[in-house]
Design a protein around this motif. Sequence first.
Motif, PDB file in Angstrom:
ATOM      1  N   LEU A 255       0.802  -1.200   0.135  1.00 33.32           N
ATOM      2  CA  LEU A 255       0.001   0.063   0.037  1.00 33.32           C
ATOM      3  C   LEU A 255       0.766   1.241   0.151  1.00 33.32           C
ATOM      4  CD1 LEU A 255      -2.770  -1.179   2.332  1.00 33.32           C
ATOM      5  CD2 LEU A 255      -2.882  -0.763   0.053  1.00 33.32           C
ATOM      6  N   GLY A 256       1.930   1.265   0.615  1.00 30.25           N
ATOM      7  CA  GLY A 256       2.842   2.357   0.613  1.00 30.25           C
ATOM      8  C   GLY A 256       3.461   2.661  -0.577  1.00 30.25           C
ATOM      9  N   ILE A 257       3.769   1.612  -1.422  1.00 32.01           N
ATOM     10  CA  ILE A 257       4.340   1.915  -2.853  1.00 32.01           C
ATOM     11  C   ILE A 257       3.047   2.406  -3.806  1.00 32.01           C
ATOM     12  CG2 ILE A 257       4.922   0.546  -5.027  1.00 32.01           C
ATOM     13  CD1 ILE A 257       6.528  -1.310  -3.041  1.00 32.01           C
ATOM     14  N   LEU A 258       1.832   1.848  -3.692  1.00 24.73           N
ATOM     15  CA  LEU A 258       0.794   2.173  -4.538  1.00 24.73           C
ATOM     16  C   LEU A 258       0.514   3.729  -4.099  1.00 24.73           C
ATOM     17  CD1 LEU A 258      -1.365  -0.902  -4.307  1.00 24.73           C
ATOM     18  CD2 LEU A 258      -0.468  -0.187  -6.260  1.00 24.73           C
ATOM     19  N   ASP A 259       0.552   4.074  -2.900  1.00 23.17           N
ATOM     20  CA  ASP A 259       0.235   5.536  -2.292  1.00 23.17           C
ATOM     21  C   ASP A 259       1.361   6.296  -2.946  1.00 23.17           C
ATOM     22  OD1 ASP A 259      -1.834   7.056  -1.203  1.00 23.17           O
ATOM     23  OD2 ASP A 259      -1.048   7.014   0.776  1.00 23.17           O
ATOM     24  N   LEU A 278       2.926  -4.750 -10.431  1.00 20.68           N
ATOM     25  CA  LEU A 278       4.666  -4.395 -10.075  1.00 20.68           C
ATOM     26  C   LEU A 278       4.803  -4.101  -8.798  1.00 20.68           C
ATOM     27  CD1 LEU A 278       5.402  -2.336 -13.399  1.00 20.68           C
ATOM     28  CD2 LEU A 278       6.495  -4.554 -12.681  1.00 20.68           C
ATOM     29  N   ALA A 279       3.814  -3.247  -7.969  1.00 22.62           N
ATOM     30  CA  ALA A 279       3.793  -2.879  -6.722  1.00 22.62           C
ATOM     31  C   ALA A 279       3.741  -4.176  -5.652  1.00 22.62           C
ATOM     32  CB  ALA A 279       2.617  -2.202  -6.250  1.00 22.62           C
ATOM     33  N   LEU A 280       2.933  -5.299  -6.188  1.00 22.45           N
ATOM     34  CA  LEU A 280       3.087  -6.564  -5.305  1.00 22.45           C
ATOM     35  C   LEU A 280       4.295  -7.348  -5.569  1.00 22.45           C
ATOM     36  CD1 LEU A 280      -0.028  -5.776  -5.038  1.00 22.45           C
ATOM     37  CD2 LEU A 280      -0.590  -8.110  -5.749  1.00 22.45           C
ATOM     38  N   HIS A 281       4.948  -7.113  -6.855  1.00 24.87           N
ATOM     39  CA  HIS A 281       6.222  -8.086  -7.092  1.00 24.87           C
ATOM     40  C   HIS A 281       7.104  -7.408  -6.424  1.00 24.87           C
ATOM     41  CE1 HIS A 281       9.832  -9.040  -9.687  1.00 24.87           C
ATOM     42  NE2 HIS A 281       9.048  -9.995  -9.718  1.00 24.87           N
ATOM     43  N   LEU A 311      11.697   4.079   0.582  1.00 24.29           N
ATOM     44  CA  LEU A 311      11.810   2.868  -0.172  1.00 24.29           C
ATOM     45  C   LEU A 311      10.442   3.014  -0.938  1.00 24.29           C
ATOM     46  CD1 LEU A 311      12.227  -0.084  -0.845  1.00 24.29           C
ATOM     47  CD2 LEU A 311      10.921  -0.609   1.232  1.00 24.29           C
ATOM     48  N   HIS A 312       9.315   3.276  -0.554  1.00 16.28           N
ATOM     49  CA  HIS A 312       8.062   3.559  -1.380  1.00 16.28           C
ATOM     50  C   HIS A 312       8.145   4.408  -2.479  1.00 16.28           C
ATOM     51  CE1 HIS A 312       5.861   2.859   2.910  1.00 16.28           C
ATOM     52  NE2 HIS A 312       6.545   1.786   2.366  1.00 16.28           N
ATOM     53  N   GLU A 313       8.872   5.820  -2.184  1.00 18.06           N
ATOM     54  CA  GLU A 313       9.004   6.500  -3.448  1.00 18.06           C
ATOM     55  C   GLU A 313       9.870   5.883  -4.438  1.00 18.06           C
ATOM     56  OE1 GLU A 313       7.395   9.234  -3.768  1.00 18.06           O
ATOM     57  OE2 GLU A 313       6.776   9.538  -1.825  1.00 18.06           O
ATOM     58  N   ALA A 314      10.993   5.189  -4.114  1.00 24.83           N
ATOM     59  CA  ALA A 314      12.100   4.791  -4.977  1.00 24.83           C
ATOM     60  C   ALA A 314      11.269   3.450  -6.003  1.00 24.83           C
ATOM     61  CB  ALA A 314      13.125   4.060  -4.552  1.00 24.83           C
ATOM     62  N   GLY A 431      -1.487  -9.571  -1.030  1.00 27.28           N
ATOM     63  CA  GLY A 431      -1.840  -8.918  -2.391  1.00 27.28           C
ATOM     64  C   GLY A 431      -3.408  -8.812  -2.514  1.00 27.28           C
ATOM     65  N   ALA A 432      -3.935  -9.753  -2.248  1.00 24.68           N
ATOM     66  CA  ALA A 432      -5.308  -9.985  -2.330  1.00 24.68           C
ATOM     67  C   ALA A 432      -5.961  -8.797  -1.375  1.00 24.68           C
ATOM     68  CB  ALA A 432      -5.883 -11.299  -2.045  1.00 24.68           C
ATOM     69  N   THR A 433      -5.547  -8.747   0.008  1.00 21.41           N
ATOM     70  CA  THR A 433      -6.144  -7.849   0.771  1.00 21.41           C
ATOM     71  C   THR A 433      -5.897  -6.452   0.433  1.00 21.41           C
ATOM     72  OG1 THR A 433      -5.769  -9.655   2.520  1.00 21.41           O
ATOM     73  CG2 THR A 433      -6.352  -7.322   3.186  1.00 21.41           C
ATOM     74  N   ALA A 434      -4.783  -6.221  -0.186  1.00 14.34           N
ATOM     75  CA  ALA A 434      -4.474  -4.810  -0.619  1.00 14.34           C
ATOM     76  C   ALA A 434      -5.267  -4.541  -1.646  1.00 14.34           C
ATOM     77  CB  ALA A 434      -2.987  -4.669  -0.911  1.00 14.34           C
TER      78      ALA A 434
END
Length: 532
Positions: A255-259, A278-281, A311-314, A431-434
């Motif tokens: 979720l941090g990556i997606l945000d 790609l976020a899940l990967h 890390l999320h931003e990168a 991943g499913a929960t996200a």
Amino acid sequence: MANLDAMPRASGAVATSAAPASRLGARVLEAGGNAVDAAVGAALALTVADPANVSLLGRCHALVVGPGGGALAVDGATEAPRRVGAPGPTPLSGHAAAPLPGIIPALHTLWRLRGRLAWRDIVRPVAELAADGFEVAANQARTWNDSVAKLTRDPVAARLYLKPDGSPYRAGDRFRNPVQADFLQALAEQGPDLLFGSVAESLEAESRAGGGFLTAGEIRQYRALPGETVRLPYAGYELVTVGRQAWGYTLALMLGILDAWKRTAGWGGPIPDAVMALALHRALAEQPQEIGTLKPRPGGRSHESMLEPALHEAAAARIVALLSGPRETLAAHVGAPEPEPEVGEKRGDTTHLSAMDGDGLAVALTASIGPSFGAAVASASTGSLFAHSYRMASDPTPGARDRTEMSPAILLHDGRPVLAAGGADNERIPGATAQVICNVVDSGMELQQAVAAPRVNWGAGLLRTSAWMPAERRTRLAEAGFALAPAEGVTARTGVVQAVGVAPADGRLVGAADPSYDGTAVVQARTTPRLA
């Protein structure tokens, strides 16, 4: 059965992987119980009505959040005995891979901390469910059929979980477990103290006879522990999940990556499939355990660093670059497919339930026994299957607690729980929960639509898509450079989610069961205050 109908009524919602468990949880709410009482009753009922995925000798993680946002987690993970066998040329199996059970102490701890009804009034109806039996559902029947060979190898498991002629229970058959019913009746009266007496001695004898390592002393000494809770802001909401005892950090990283990607791309609205994939990967690559064995990953990232905005931003910037570059670059980034696992061993093991009451108390609870039907060996003293520990099987470390992919989650808005969710299906759980969370928050879906919407997820190096994902969406993913699993069968599994929540428009309690399994959501109608 306890006279539930004579008690004061309360409102709430319960969603589980088996209709009898959802109904029993709802009856606990009707009897005046709160969401914790309902979750405890439903979890015990799942040990009866979903035996392929959960057992009284299994494990669980529970997360509770109150109406003011205060959270607690209970760690009921299974644990390797101190005299576990040394690693050999092949992984441990059967009794040798059966860990110390944790679910009963965990559920009793959860009830003791936040329950309202008497323990016996929650457990007695579960004993009656085991005695009366339940009708086997379609997906259960398929799993049962896949598991006949391994259940046949253990005489006790065959006697308890197969028909007298050795055949599996089929859809529409009635399955009863009178041995489990007797144990549950005793559990209703004695609580977890039941495990401290002769039952512990019986479990040790059964384990030793099968080549296992359980001892009565360690069974008695086992304690449920406080779990770590992790919080992360997401799009004006707040995620609360279970930390290092499970895979909550992995869920938070997703979720941090997606945000961060939404901010980087200036995006509002539904998350595109390729971005989600790609976020899940990336999150799965960063989590500190090996996928499959659940051993600690050598030199793995620390849990705390998975929450770092940098890390999320990168990761978000990398997603932008991959999707704007040639497909060959993306294909090389996600890597080559791995060998496909055995179908029968990975059919949706683990189960999840969610519960919420009209006072704003929410519970997300995930339970498991390893692969379908656990270690495939059973206890004649409890009528239950022993769990299988992937960690014990591949890396038998004395005293190590299992750290599984469970990711129970509760989402808050203005400090109040508005969604409780979690899932089944190994590494595909976070991943499913996200994606369910994103469907609610970013796409504005109603809860059942959010749970039922097509998903993407990863397994064995292939990107899975829900079997009902439209062909044009799969085509776009393939054209982007993803290697896709077949759209049908077990390879299409993208997690099995059960969720409850508050409808933003009018404060109604709502529930949702994943259409890919046999779950049911039951709602008691009463509104809570409308969200601001």
